[in-house]
Design a protein around this motif. Structure first.
Motif, PDB file in Angstrom:
ATOM      1  N   TYR A 224      -6.485  -5.157  -3.378  1.00 21.30           N
ATOM      2  CA  TYR A 224      -5.095  -5.621  -3.479  1.00 21.30           C
ATOM      3  C   TYR A 224      -4.993  -7.045  -4.021  1.00 21.30           C
ATOM      4  N   THR A 236      -0.424  -1.841  -5.734  1.00 24.11           N
ATOM      5  CA  THR A 236       0.324  -2.252  -4.533  1.00 24.11           C
ATOM      6  C   THR A 236       0.641  -0.999  -3.719  1.00 24.11           C
ATOM      7  N   SER A 237       1.221  -1.208  -2.534  1.00 21.37           N
ATOM      8  CA  SER A 237       1.347  -0.077  -1.601  1.00 21.37           C
ATOM      9  C   SER A 237       2.489   0.882  -1.945  1.00 21.37           C
ATOM     10  N   GLY A 238       3.528   0.386  -2.627  1.00 22.73           N
ATOM     11  CA  GLY A 238       4.708   1.241  -2.856  1.00 22.73           C
ATOM     12  C   GLY A 238       5.436   1.571  -1.554  1.00 22.73           C
ATOM     13  N   ASN A 337       6.455  -5.977  -8.499  1.00 25.23           N
ATOM     14  CA  ASN A 337       6.882  -7.318  -8.074  1.00 25.23           C
ATOM     15  C   ASN A 337       6.707  -8.375  -9.166  1.00 25.23           C
TER      16      ASN A 337
HETATM   17  C1  LIG Z   1      14.081 -10.572  -8.069  1.00 22.60           C
HETATM   18  C2  LIG Z   1      13.407  -9.813  -6.961  1.00 22.60           C
HETATM   19  C3  LIG Z   1      14.128  -8.877  -6.216  1.00 22.60           C
HETATM   20  C4  LIG Z   1      13.514  -8.187  -5.177  1.00 22.60           C
HETATM   21  N1  LIG Z   1      14.252  -7.266  -4.458  1.00 22.60           N
HETATM   22  C5  LIG Z   1      13.665  -6.601  -3.426  1.00 22.60           C
HETATM   23  C6  LIG Z   1      14.401  -5.648  -2.675  1.00 22.60           C
HETATM   24  O1  LIG Z   1      15.590  -5.419  -2.890  1.00 22.60           O
HETATM   25  N2  LIG Z   1      13.744  -4.975  -1.686  1.00 22.60           N
HETATM   26  C7  LIG Z   1      12.430  -5.215  -1.391  1.00 22.60           C
HETATM   27  O2  LIG Z   1      11.885  -4.576  -0.480  1.00 22.60           O
HETATM   28  N3  LIG Z   1      11.722  -6.140  -2.068  1.00 22.60           N
HETATM   29  C8  LIG Z   1      12.292  -6.831  -3.080  1.00 22.60           C
HETATM   30  N4  LIG Z   1      11.555  -7.741  -3.791  1.00 22.60           N
HETATM   31  C9  LIG Z   1      10.192  -8.092  -3.327  1.00 22.60           C
HETATM   32  C10 LIG Z   1       9.033  -7.290  -3.956  1.00 22.60           C
HETATM   33  O3  LIG Z   1       9.168  -7.246  -5.349  1.00 22.60           O
HETATM   34  C11 LIG Z   1       8.941  -5.855  -3.427  1.00 22.60           C
HETATM   35  O4  LIG Z   1       8.974  -5.850  -2.030  1.00 22.60           O
HETATM   36  C12 LIG Z   1       7.637  -5.212  -3.882  1.00 22.60           C
HETATM   37  O5  LIG Z   1       7.573  -5.179  -5.294  1.00 22.60           O
HETATM   38  C13 LIG Z   1       7.566  -3.811  -3.336  1.00 22.60           C
HETATM   39  O6  LIG Z   1       6.436  -3.146  -3.818  1.00 22.60           O
HETATM   40  P1  LIG Z   1       5.277  -2.700  -2.832  1.00 22.60           P
HETATM   41  O7  LIG Z   1       5.855  -1.990  -1.658  1.00 22.60           O
HETATM   42  O8  LIG Z   1       4.276  -1.968  -3.641  1.00 22.60           O
HETATM   43  O9  LIG Z   1       4.726  -4.115  -2.380  1.00 22.60           O
HETATM   44  P2  LIG Z   1       3.335  -4.557  -1.735  1.00 22.60           P
HETATM   45  O10 LIG Z   1       2.756  -5.575  -2.633  1.00 22.60           O
HETATM   46  O11 LIG Z   1       2.507  -3.392  -1.383  1.00 22.60           O
HETATM   47  O12 LIG Z   1       3.791  -5.339  -0.427  1.00 22.60           O
HETATM   48  C14 LIG Z   1       3.926  -4.688   0.852  1.00 22.60           C
HETATM   49  C15 LIG Z   1       5.324  -4.917   1.387  1.00 22.60           C
HETATM   50  O13 LIG Z   1       5.565  -6.296   1.588  1.00 22.60           O
HETATM   51  C16 LIG Z   1       6.941  -6.598   1.346  1.00 22.60           C
HETATM   52  N5  LIG Z   1       7.006  -7.577   0.251  1.00 22.60           N
HETATM   53  C17 LIG Z   1       6.125  -7.770  -0.739  1.00 22.60           C
HETATM   54  N6  LIG Z   1       6.501  -8.801  -1.520  1.00 22.60           N
HETATM   55  C18 LIG Z   1       7.667  -9.257  -1.018  1.00 22.60           C
HETATM   56  C19 LIG Z   1       8.560 -10.308  -1.385  1.00 22.60           C
HETATM   57  N7  LIG Z   1       8.291 -11.132  -2.419  1.00 22.60           N
HETATM   58  N8  LIG Z   1       9.673 -10.486  -0.662  1.00 22.60           N
HETATM   59  C20 LIG Z   1       9.947  -9.687   0.410  1.00 22.60           C
HETATM   60  N9  LIG Z   1       9.128  -8.679   0.802  1.00 22.60           N
HETATM   61  C21 LIG Z   1       8.003  -8.468   0.103  1.00 22.60           C
HETATM   62  C22 LIG Z   1       7.610  -5.296   0.940  1.00 22.60           C
HETATM   63  O14 LIG Z   1       8.222  -4.735   2.074  1.00 22.60           O
HETATM   64  C23 LIG Z   1       6.434  -4.460   0.457  1.00 22.60           C
HETATM   65  O15 LIG Z   1       6.653  -3.076   0.584  1.00 22.60           O
HETATM   66  C24 LIG Z   1      12.155  -8.452  -4.855  1.00 22.60           C
HETATM   67  C25 LIG Z   1      11.441  -9.391  -5.615  1.00 22.60           C
HETATM   68  C26 LIG Z   1      12.049 -10.059  -6.662  1.00 22.60           C
HETATM   69  C27 LIG Z   1      11.259 -11.063  -7.445  1.00 22.60           C
END
Ligand SMILES: Cc1cc2nc3c(=O)[nH]c(=O)nc-3n(C[C@H](O)[C@H](O)[C@H](O)COP(=O)(O)OP(=O)(O)OC[C@H]3O[C@@H](n4cnc5c(N)ncnc54)[C@H](O)[C@@H]3O)c2cc1C
Length: 465
Positions: A224, A236-238, A337
């Motif tokens: 990761y 990433t985890s999705g 992200n």
């Molecule tokens: C402009 C912008 C808007 C966003 N809008 C949202 C949104 O509406 N909902 C949302 O869940 N995330 C949002 N994010 C944060 C992040 O992009 C997503 O959580 C992430 O891409 C989800 O993919 P993942 O589950 O594979 O993440 P992973 O990398 O697997 O992370 C695990 C979990 O951590 C949390 N997480 C990770 N990064 C962030 C972050 N920067 N801020 C808050 N939580 C995070 C999420 O719950 C995610 O599922 C946003 C980021 C940006 C830059």
């Protein structure tokens, strides 16, 4: 025979690790209910992609509840009228629910608790979607945190979260309310074919969340730290939509990561804590979704332009990484992200469009649209948030593309008209020799990078003038 207890599902659409469900079962036979309350949510009612998710998640929850013996009641309308009326009609004296942080939900819960009190019933809110409730976490000075790093340290200092609660196999239920609606009557699915490709990526529901965790741990979790910035691979985890809708709790995710025993754990858990930090901010700064937290940004000289906003929304800016991100969002209801940061920066800085307009588009099109994380992240990119990226740091979309999608796997997938370009041109198609460029039907950059950057910095400088 004890009175029935109402379990009001909101953003905790699961049976496992659900403290509200456990409390309702302990109180008496359970009436589980979900209410689609768009009136209370106003502009923050779920957007189109969120509604698609909600439909399928409720279908999955409904099946799981039916199998336990406690069928789900579905209602639509004002929860503050419906919950007290339901309590009276079934003789429930207890209502249990997971605590929400959205300002409209907090106000509504307050009014519902009062209305229930008037009919001799109680509303009990449980910690269901967070590791630590925002009102319980304070800095050494006794104030809410405004900066992520000390916040995350404070959460790690609490020690490991409690072990998740098991899902009940049988629940003593009561028949659904007579006015319970069918899922289709909630009318959550889009009327056009927009979401047809979503199932390629997503399986909403508790089982879908468990399958995601299984896919991610331990192998992807191990890499990761290296892979999470590369949008062309599933690094990433999705889990974000599953976490948003509460099909899995953050503490289940936390323990799954720990049990995987893989490297990358702490980097991953720190991302989970970014989510907690966003909720902390929204709780303590309820103006977060609409108003810049840094006051000087209220004077920011935006240049609202519907055509520019549209080009961005449609993935027609002429910058491959930006367009790939916006098309991923439209096609699959989600965006990586790293690319969320690039596309948001491009809209705010190169195009000088208000971050609120970008956040509104994300709200409608993301399956994980989350008021806390979306608002905090947009303010982070805009430089107007708490602990935000400095405004003067303007992402270069060409270099970002080359650094994180150098071989162009991501761009080729979502901008197929560029697929035939060699790797070295994939992020800068305008440099292709004319005969090659002529074969590619793709717009020229909507603004030159240097011009956009200079304009953004001038706009920022005007705040200080
Ligand atoms: C402009 C912008 C808007 C966003 N809008 C949202 C949104 O509406 N909902 C949302 O869940 N995330 C949002 N994010 C944060 C992040 O992009 C997503 O959580 C992430 O891409 C989800 O993919 P993942 O589950 O594979 O993440 P992973 O990398 O697997 O992370 C695990 C979990 O951590 C949390 N997480 C990770 N990064 C962030 C972050 N920067 N801020 C808050 N939580 C995070 C999420 O719950 C995610 O599922 C946003 C980021 C940006 C830059």
């Amino acid at each position: 025979m004890p009175d029935p207890a109402i379990l009001w599902f909101r953003q905790d659409l699961r049976l496992a690790d659900n403290p509200a469900l456990v409390a309702a079962i302990a109180a008496g036979p359970v009436l589980p209910v979900y209410i689609l309350d768009d009136d209370a949510a106003g502009p923050w009612a779920p957007g189109g992609a969120g509604r698609w998710w909600l439909h399928h998640s409720l279908a999955s929850l409904g099946d799981a509840l039916k199998a336990t013996g406690a069928p789900l009641t579905l209602l639509r309308g004002r929860a503050e009228t419906l919950i007290p009326a339901l309590a009276q009609s079934v003789g429930a004296t207890q209502v249990h629910a997971g605590r929400l942080v959205e300002p409209f939900a907090r106000e509504r819960d307050h009014r519902i608790a009062e209305a229930l009190g008037a009919v001799g019933a109680t509303l009990t809110l449980h910690t269901s979607s967070l590791i630590a409730e925002p009102h319980r976490i304070r800095s050494g000075a006794g104030t809410p945190f405004a900066v992520y790093t000390p916040f995350s340290r404070a959460i790690f200092a609490l020690g490991e979260p409690d072990a998740p609660l098991p899902a009940p196999k049988r629940i003593a239920g009561v028949p659904p309310a007579p006015d319970s609606l069918t899922l289709d009557a909630l009318d959550l699915l889009p009327s056009r074919d927009w979401a047809d490709a979503f199932p390629e990526l997503w399986t909403p529901g508790e089982d879908g969340a468990a399958a995601r965790i299984k896919r991610f741990t331990p192998k992807a979790l191990r890499s990761y730290g290296d892979d999470r910035n590369a949008p062309g691979i599933a690094g990433t985890s999705g889990l974000s939509p599953h976490l948003h809708w509460g099909e899995v709790s953050p503490r289940q995710v936390w323990h799954a990561a720990r049990e995987a025993g893989a490297e990358g754990q702490d980097t991953f858990l720190k991302e989970i804590l970014w989510r907690e930090f966003s909720y902390h901010l929204l709780w303590h700064r309820p103006e977060l979704p609409e108003t810049p937290l840094r006051k000087e940004f209220e004077r920011f000289p935006w240049k609202r332009d519907a055509k520019l906003l549209r080009a961005w929304q449609r993935g027609q800016t002429g910058y491959p990484i930006v367009d790939a991100g916006m098309r991923q969002l439209w096609t699959h209801g989600w965006m990586h992200n790293r690319v969320r940061m690039i596309t948001a920066s491009f809209l705010i800085k190169h195009l000088l469009q208000p971050w609120q307009d970008g956040a509104a588009w994300f709200w409608d099109t993301l399956v994980d649209a989350d008021l806390a994380s979306n608002s905090a992240s947009w303010q982070w990119v805009a430089g107007s948030g708490s602990d935000a990226a400095p405004y003067f740091r303007v992402f270069n979309p060409i270099l970002q593309g080359e650094k994180f999608d150098g071989a162009g796997a991501y761009v080729r997938r979502y901008v197929p008209e560029l697929a035939a370009l060699p790797d070295k041109l994939i992020q800068r198609p305008w440099e292709a020799p004319p005969e090659l460029r002529a074969t590619v039907d793709y717009p020229a950059p909507i603004i030159a990078h240097d011009e956009g950057r200079a304009r953004a910095l001038a706009a920022f400088a005007s705040l200080k003038g």
